[in-house]
Design an enzyme around this catalytic site. Sequence first.
Site, PDB file in Angstrom:
ATOM      1  N   THR A 125       0.868  -1.186   0.000  1.00 20.23           N
ATOM      2  CA  THR A 125       0.000   0.000   0.000  1.00 20.23           C
ATOM      3  C   THR A 125       0.902   1.233   0.000  1.00 20.23           C
ATOM      4  O   THR A 125       1.384   1.636  -1.040  1.00 20.23           O
ATOM      5  CB  THR A 125      -0.977  -0.018   1.204  1.00 20.23           C
ATOM      6  OG1 THR A 125      -0.242  -0.266   2.403  1.00 20.23           O
ATOM      7  CG2 THR A 125      -2.028  -1.084   1.015  1.00 20.23           C
ATOM      8  N   LYS A 132       4.059  -7.003   4.079  1.00 20.41           N
ATOM      9  CA  LYS A 132       3.812  -5.599   3.767  1.00 20.41           C
ATOM     10  C   LYS A 132       3.418  -4.911   5.060  1.00 20.41           C
ATOM     11  O   LYS A 132       2.894  -5.519   5.994  1.00 20.41           O
ATOM     12  CB  LYS A 132       2.727  -5.436   2.701  1.00 20.41           C
ATOM     13  CG  LYS A 132       1.331  -5.908   3.082  1.00 20.41           C
ATOM     14  CD  LYS A 132       0.467  -4.986   3.913  1.00 20.41           C
ATOM     15  CE  LYS A 132       0.356  -3.598   3.337  1.00 20.41           C
ATOM     16  NZ  LYS A 132      -0.512  -2.713   4.215  1.00 20.41           N
ATOM     17  N   THR A 187      -1.629  -2.956  10.641  1.00 23.67           N
ATOM     18  CA  THR A 187      -1.739  -2.954   9.191  1.00 23.67           C
ATOM     19  C   THR A 187      -0.495  -3.566   8.627  1.00 23.67           C
ATOM     20  O   THR A 187       0.404  -2.897   8.167  1.00 23.67           O
ATOM     21  CB  THR A 187      -1.947  -1.556   8.620  1.00 23.67           C
ATOM     22  OG1 THR A 187      -3.215  -1.108   9.026  1.00 23.67           O
ATOM     23  CG2 THR A 187      -1.960  -1.578   7.106  1.00 23.67           C
ATOM     24  N   GLU A 211       5.756   4.754   7.534  1.00 23.70           N
ATOM     25  CA  GLU A 211       5.410   5.876   6.656  1.00 23.70           C
ATOM     26  C   GLU A 211       6.223   7.121   7.003  1.00 23.70           C
ATOM     27  O   GLU A 211       6.158   7.630   8.118  1.00 23.70           O
ATOM     28  CB  GLU A 211       3.920   6.166   6.738  1.00 23.70           C
ATOM     29  CG  GLU A 211       3.092   5.075   6.078  1.00 23.70           C
ATOM     30  CD  GLU A 211       1.611   5.219   6.312  1.00 23.70           C
ATOM     31  OE1 GLU A 211       0.851   4.612   5.537  1.00 23.70           O
ATOM     32  OE2 GLU A 211       1.211   5.899   7.271  1.00 23.70           O
ATOM     33  N   ASN A 227      -0.473  10.538   5.414  1.00 25.99           N
ATOM     34  CA  ASN A 227      -1.772  10.143   5.958  1.00 25.99           C
ATOM     35  C   ASN A 227      -2.837  11.216   5.790  1.00 25.99           C
ATOM     36  O   ASN A 227      -4.034  10.905   5.810  1.00 25.99           O
ATOM     37  CB  ASN A 227      -1.609   9.743   7.423  1.00 25.99           C
ATOM     38  CG  ASN A 227      -1.010   8.357   7.546  1.00 25.99           C
ATOM     39  OD1 ASN A 227      -1.690   7.366   7.339  1.00 25.99           O
ATOM     40  ND2 ASN A 227       0.282   8.299   7.818  1.00 25.99           N
ATOM     41  N   THR A 279      -6.553  10.428  -1.338  1.00 25.32           N
ATOM     42  CA  THR A 279      -6.576  11.337  -2.481  1.00 25.32           C
ATOM     43  C   THR A 279      -5.276  11.279  -3.254  1.00 25.32           C
ATOM     44  O   THR A 279      -5.133  11.911  -4.257  1.00 25.32           O
ATOM     45  CB  THR A 279      -6.830  12.771  -2.008  1.00 25.32           C
ATOM     46  OG1 THR A 279      -5.815  13.134  -1.054  1.00 25.32           O
ATOM     47  CG2 THR A 279      -8.186  12.905  -1.371  1.00 25.32           C
TER      48      THR A 279
END
Length: 410
Positions: free
Chosen positions: A160, A186, A197, A283, A405, A410
């Site tokens: 992702t 992942k 996640t 991230e 995040n 979008t």
Amino acid sequence: MQALKKPYDIHQLENGSIISPKGFAADGVHAGLRYAKKDLGIIFSEVPAQSAAVYTTNVFQAAPLKVTQESLAQEHKLQAVLVNSACANACTGNRGLLDAYQTREWVAKKFGIPDHYVAVASTGVIGEYLEMEKMKKGIQMLKPAASKQHSNSFETSILTTDLVTKSCGVETTIDGKKVTIGGAAKGSGMIKPNMATMLAFVTTDAAVEDGYVKQALKEITDDTFNQITVDGDTSTNDMVLVLANGLAGNNPLSPKHPEWQKFLAAFKMVCEDLAKKIARDGEGATKLVEVNVEGAANDEEARKIAKTVVGSSLVKTAVYGNDANWGRVVCAVGYSEATVLPDQIDIAIGPYWILKNSEVQAYSEEAVTEYLKNETVVIQIRLNVGNGTGTAWGCDLTYDYVKINASYRT
């Protein structure tokens, strides 16, 4: 887990992956769930494999987890694992559950295996339905093979917000037979087990007695995947899934087998490697942070303290800013709710001991600041209370985490 500290003859594979063990194949394709990137992958075993899984503790468990739990409940065996990215199929009600069952059925029909030999997993945006026509078409496109190209395709298809793919493998000898364990994972954000996640898949050609794959997985998970955190959020979807197909030809493993601990050590090596890669790829992260705790009341409290420190937003931002603010570490230890004697703690950042018996030591602020610029930062904590030890992994907290995040959908 203390027995796993004994050294064993275990070799890290240079290009280890989920297809390294005998009898496993994989593939990944672009089914159209994402704009251009691969988004649908599969792991396939030549024969049914003894299997087990651990799942997120979030009470909103996604539909794929429920279907996979049902598959495993029948014989504790799997032969195929289907994974999609882009859509989590979570909080999608009865329709989402029916869609997960349908994808399982399509995979079973394609490969001529019983429905309950198929596991399904999804990752991506919560609250959106699977695009079933694309899923059906994508499943037909899958052609698993035991090549590095195919394993790379699988690793890419499950990502992702990850920046890199994550895989590894090891080999050892059991009963005179070469046994291999491989893995792929992942995970980048919403990482705070138990689970988070993250999707992790471990394959092995070791023969393991029914029921003991689950025992091994639970034991190893507590020291590896359950010891990583990126942002304190626990997702709805994710799991660690293990398949052992027995094609190595060893005598079936169980705790009574003389080389059971050797197998656990190899298994742990794969899981720890994947866990650290997930933490490092948090991230927006620029650094892997490792916290080692010694001298806790017991191992459980040591793991708790380590995870509390590595999960502290203030510690994480200090590491990002190369700020030797050890007070943030002390603060996190103090609110961990573990047994702590405030007047006898030792703390080091890298090789630099800053506190001993809770007394500030003479150290170079400049040297610690320079150390914090490394890609891996190690914090050591000695509680001097008991013999408990534990380690946790995480990452720094950066401006980019907020950017990623804030615009995830979008």
